[in-house]
Design an enzyme around this catalytic site. Structure first.
Site, short mmCIF file in Angstrom:
data_model
loop_
_atom_site.label_atom_id
_atom_site.label_comp_id
_atom_site.label_asym_id
_atom_site.label_seq_id
_atom_site.Cartn_x
_atom_site.Cartn_y
_atom_site.Cartn_z
N ASN A 97 -2.59 4.21 16.79
CA ASN A 97 -3.46 3.71 15.90
C ASN A 97 -3.75 2.48 16.33
O ASN A 97 -3.14 1.56 15.98
CB ASN A 97 -3.47 3.73 14.62
CG ASN A 97 -3.36 5.35 14.01
OD1 ASN A 97 -4.17 5.94 14.51
ND2 ASN A 97 -1.95 5.69 13.58
N CYS A 156 6.49 -7.16 6.51
CA CYS A 156 7.71 -6.61 7.31
C CYS A 156 8.09 -7.58 8.29
O CYS A 156 7.38 -8.43 8.94
CB CYS A 156 7.32 -5.49 8.26
SG CYS A 156 8.62 -4.62 9.16
N GLY A 195 6.81 -2.30 5.61
CA GLY A 195 8.32 -2.78 5.65
C GLY A 195 9.43 -1.81 6.34
O GLY A 195 9.03 -0.84 6.75
N GLU A 196 10.43 -2.50 6.63
CA GLU A 196 11.40 -1.82 7.06
C GLU A 196 12.58 -1.72 5.81
O GLU A 196 13.23 -2.32 5.53
CB GLU A 196 12.23 -2.86 8.18
CG GLU A 196 13.78 -2.34 8.58
CD GLU A 196 13.64 -0.93 9.36
OE1 GLU A 196 12.67 -0.60 9.99
OE2 GLU A 196 14.55 -0.38 8.80
N CYS A 253 3.76 8.51 1.11
CA CYS A 253 4.12 7.38 2.06
C CYS A 253 4.12 5.97 1.24
O CYS A 253 3.11 5.72 0.76
CB CYS A 253 3.18 7.47 3.25
SG CYS A 253 3.59 6.17 4.44
N CYS A 256 7.04 -5.58 15.21
CA CYS A 256 6.63 -4.77 16.11
C CYS A 256 5.12 -5.27 16.73
O CYS A 256 4.21 -5.00 15.72
CB CYS A 256 6.87 -3.32 15.82
SG CYS A 256 8.64 -2.95 15.34
N GLU A 262 0.84 -1.07 0.08
CA GLU A 262 0.02 0.02 0.10
C GLU A 262 0.71 1.32 -0.12
O GLU A 262 2.14 1.30 0.41
CB GLU A 262 -0.91 0.14 1.11
CG GLU A 262 -1.97 -1.32 1.04
CD GLU A 262 -2.88 -1.11 2.46
OE1 GLU A 262 -3.97 -1.54 2.27
OE2 GLU A 262 -2.49 -0.98 3.31
N SER A 320 12.22 5.13 14.71
CA SER A 320 11.01 4.51 15.69
C SER A 320 11.70 4.07 17.17
O SER A 320 11.99 2.78 17.27
CB SER A 320 10.62 3.46 14.87
OG SER A 320 9.77 3.88 13.59
N LEU A 321 11.65 5.06 17.91
CA LEU A 321 12.09 4.69 19.14
C LEU A 321 11.05 4.17 20.13
O LEU A 321 11.33 2.88 20.61
CB LEU A 321 12.87 5.72 19.88
CG LEU A 321 13.67 5.74 21.12
CD1 LEU A 321 15.05 4.90 20.42
CD2 LEU A 321 14.27 6.83 21.70
N HIS A 322 10.09 4.81 20.48
CA HIS A 322 8.77 4.39 21.00
C HIS A 322 9.18 4.10 22.73
O HIS A 322 8.24 3.67 23.49
CB HIS A 322 8.35 2.97 20.56
CG HIS A 322 7.78 3.16 18.82
ND1 HIS A 322 7.04 4.42 18.63
CD2 HIS A 322 8.08 2.70 17.89
CE1 HIS A 322 7.06 4.23 17.38
NE2 HIS A 322 7.58 3.36 16.90
N CYS A 357 2.02 -2.87 15.54
CA CYS A 357 2.03 -2.46 14.31
C CYS A 357 1.43 -3.40 13.31
O CYS A 357 1.64 -4.69 13.35
CB CYS A 357 3.40 -2.27 13.60
SG CYS A 357 3.48 -1.95 11.84
N CYS A 410 -0.67 5.56 10.45
CA CYS A 410 0.60 4.63 11.04
C CYS A 410 0.03 3.23 11.56
O CYS A 410 -0.70 3.29 12.38
CB CYS A 410 1.09 5.69 12.10
SG CYS A 410 1.82 7.16 11.81
#
Ligand code: SAH
Length: 413
Positions: free
Chosen positions: A342, A154, A209-210, A147, A158, A134, A266-268, A161, A385
């Protein structure tokens, strides 16, 4: 909390068919960009996989004059067409040969969803092998951000996600990535997006994806996206953001390219205990290592690093974590993007309360850390996201696996 792991020893997530690229310990991909896959598997070669020299060589190999490659580039990157019928400056016979060999239709739009009065558009793409990805176009006053996905699925797993849940199907080729941008550029140029004719100004690798697990193809795509017209799309390198879970060797490698693209990390979580759960690759590269790589990136490029932090209620939104995050970032060239989580289907997690988000933001701001809260675009169309969920369920909005970050007020500022 049980968290799926990326397969051991494989920072890009393990086994899968198709054009798979693994990053070794030194962060070197196992194959250069733009080449065909062994055994002919994977997407066919496309003009956008090749640099201008390689395109001319390819034209010659097809028995055509070298400059035909430049004409083709002009059609594809400047006029945004891959229809041989439009290429009236190329003799009809050559047109067929060149288009068949260098402009295969890699992605077919299977479904298109829009919201925000048509200013946010998500496209579900079907690749030639049936893989789904997408992309999302977001139009704002003064800029348009695409985007894009860099992989089908992926491998980073995570748990918050959607994309991470079904694992990796395969890497996309450079041209499959570029095609997503070209499609958006074409829709804008033709006035198909409300707001009148326009151009893509920003590209963020925050789709499925990464990107750094598909390093050489992503880098080739960045070059096609940013090379001047007609070699490429001519989008500013500073307007491209590569977002990563924190594959440390690959961040180092990207820094060495000296491309002024923006890096988003992407720390989080500021602490390894929690980040090990939220971003499982943290078990391999810890917070301190990821941030060291980020600061080296900022040094090498002069670009402020975006630190992505999805606020998850009662998981990572405590005041002490805001302070710990400020401790880590203080004095460095960084900007924090707070993303209200999200929720993805089946997830037990949800976004933090607005009050808690405000406090988290304020604590960072008081410590002098530049911070913004993203207004998430595209939630109604599962385009925000972490919601990109294309894998295998094209008929069911929001179903499946894809997860991604749509920066609504995000990169591009
Ligand atoms: N693999 C890359 C890029 C894709 S995700 C990366 O992880 O950076 C883009 C951003 O969206 C990342 O910061 C990711 O952590 C975030 N994201 C994923 N799922 C999300 C969700 N459900 N809610 C909010 N942000 C999410």
């Amino acid at each position: 909390m049980p968290v799926p792991h990326p397969k051991p020893g494989s920072p890009d997530g393990g086994e899968r068919p198709g054009p798979v690229l693994t990053i070794g310990a030194a962060g070197r991909p196992d194959r250069p960009s733009g080449d065909r896959l062994p055994g002919g598997s994977g997407p066919p070669r496309h003009l956008a996989d090749l640099d201008p020299q390689e395109r001319r060589a390819a034209a010659e190999q097809l028995g055509e004059r070298r400059f035909r490659a430049d004409q083709l580039s002009r059609h594809y990157f400047a006029r945004l067409t891959d229809d041989p019928g439009d290429m009236t400056d190329v003799p009809a016979a050559a047109r067929g040969t060149l288009a068949a060999a260098l402009l295969p239709r890699l992605l077919t739009a299977e479904r298109e969803l829009s919201c925000d009065q048509g200013q946010t558009r998500k496209t579900l793409w079907r690749a030639l092998d049936g893989a789904y990805v997408e992309s999302v176009l977001m139009r704002y006053p003064g800029r348009v951000t695409m985007c894009v996905s860099s992989q089908a699925g992926c491998g980073m797993a995570c748990p918050f996600c959607a994309t991470g849940q079904a694992g990796l199907t395969r890497n996309l080729s450079a041209a499959e990535i570029v095609t997503q941008v070209v499609a958006g550029a074409r829709a804008l140029a033709r006035g198909e997006v409300p707001g009148g004719p326009g151009r893509v100004s920003n590209v963020v690798f925050m789709g499925m994806g990464e990107p750094l697990a598909n390093y050489s193809r992503v880098l080739a795509a960045v070059r096609r996206i940013t090379d001047p017209v007609p070699d490429g799309l001519g989008i500013s390198r500073r307007a491209v953001t590569v977002s990563t879970v924190g594959l440390v060797p690959a961040i180092g490698r990207l820094a060495a390219e000296r491309l002024p693209v923006r890096l988003a990390v992407s720390l989080h979580a500021p602490d390894d205990a929690l980040r090990d759960e939220l971003v499982p690759v943290n078990r391999r590269w810890k917070v301190a290592q990821v941030l060291d790589a980020a600061w080296a990136y900022a040094d090498a490029t002069g670009r402020r690093v975006s630190v992505e932090y999805a606020l998850i209620r009662d998981i990572n939104d405590q005041a002490w974590r805001a302070e710990a995050l400020a401790d880590l970032l203080s004095g460095h060239l960084a900007h924090v993007n707070l993303i209200p989580l999200n929720p993805t289907p089946g997830s037990k997690w949800t976004a933090s309360d607005p009050e808690v988000m405000r406090e988290f933001e304020e604590r960072l701001a008081l410590r002098g850390i530049p911070v913004t809260v993203r207004d998430t675009r595209g939630t109604e169309i599962d385009g925000a996201c972490g919601q990109l969920a294309a894998a295998g369920r094209p008929g069911v909005p929001g179903a499946g696996a894809g997860g991604t970050g749509i920066p609504a007020g995000g990169p591009g500022r």
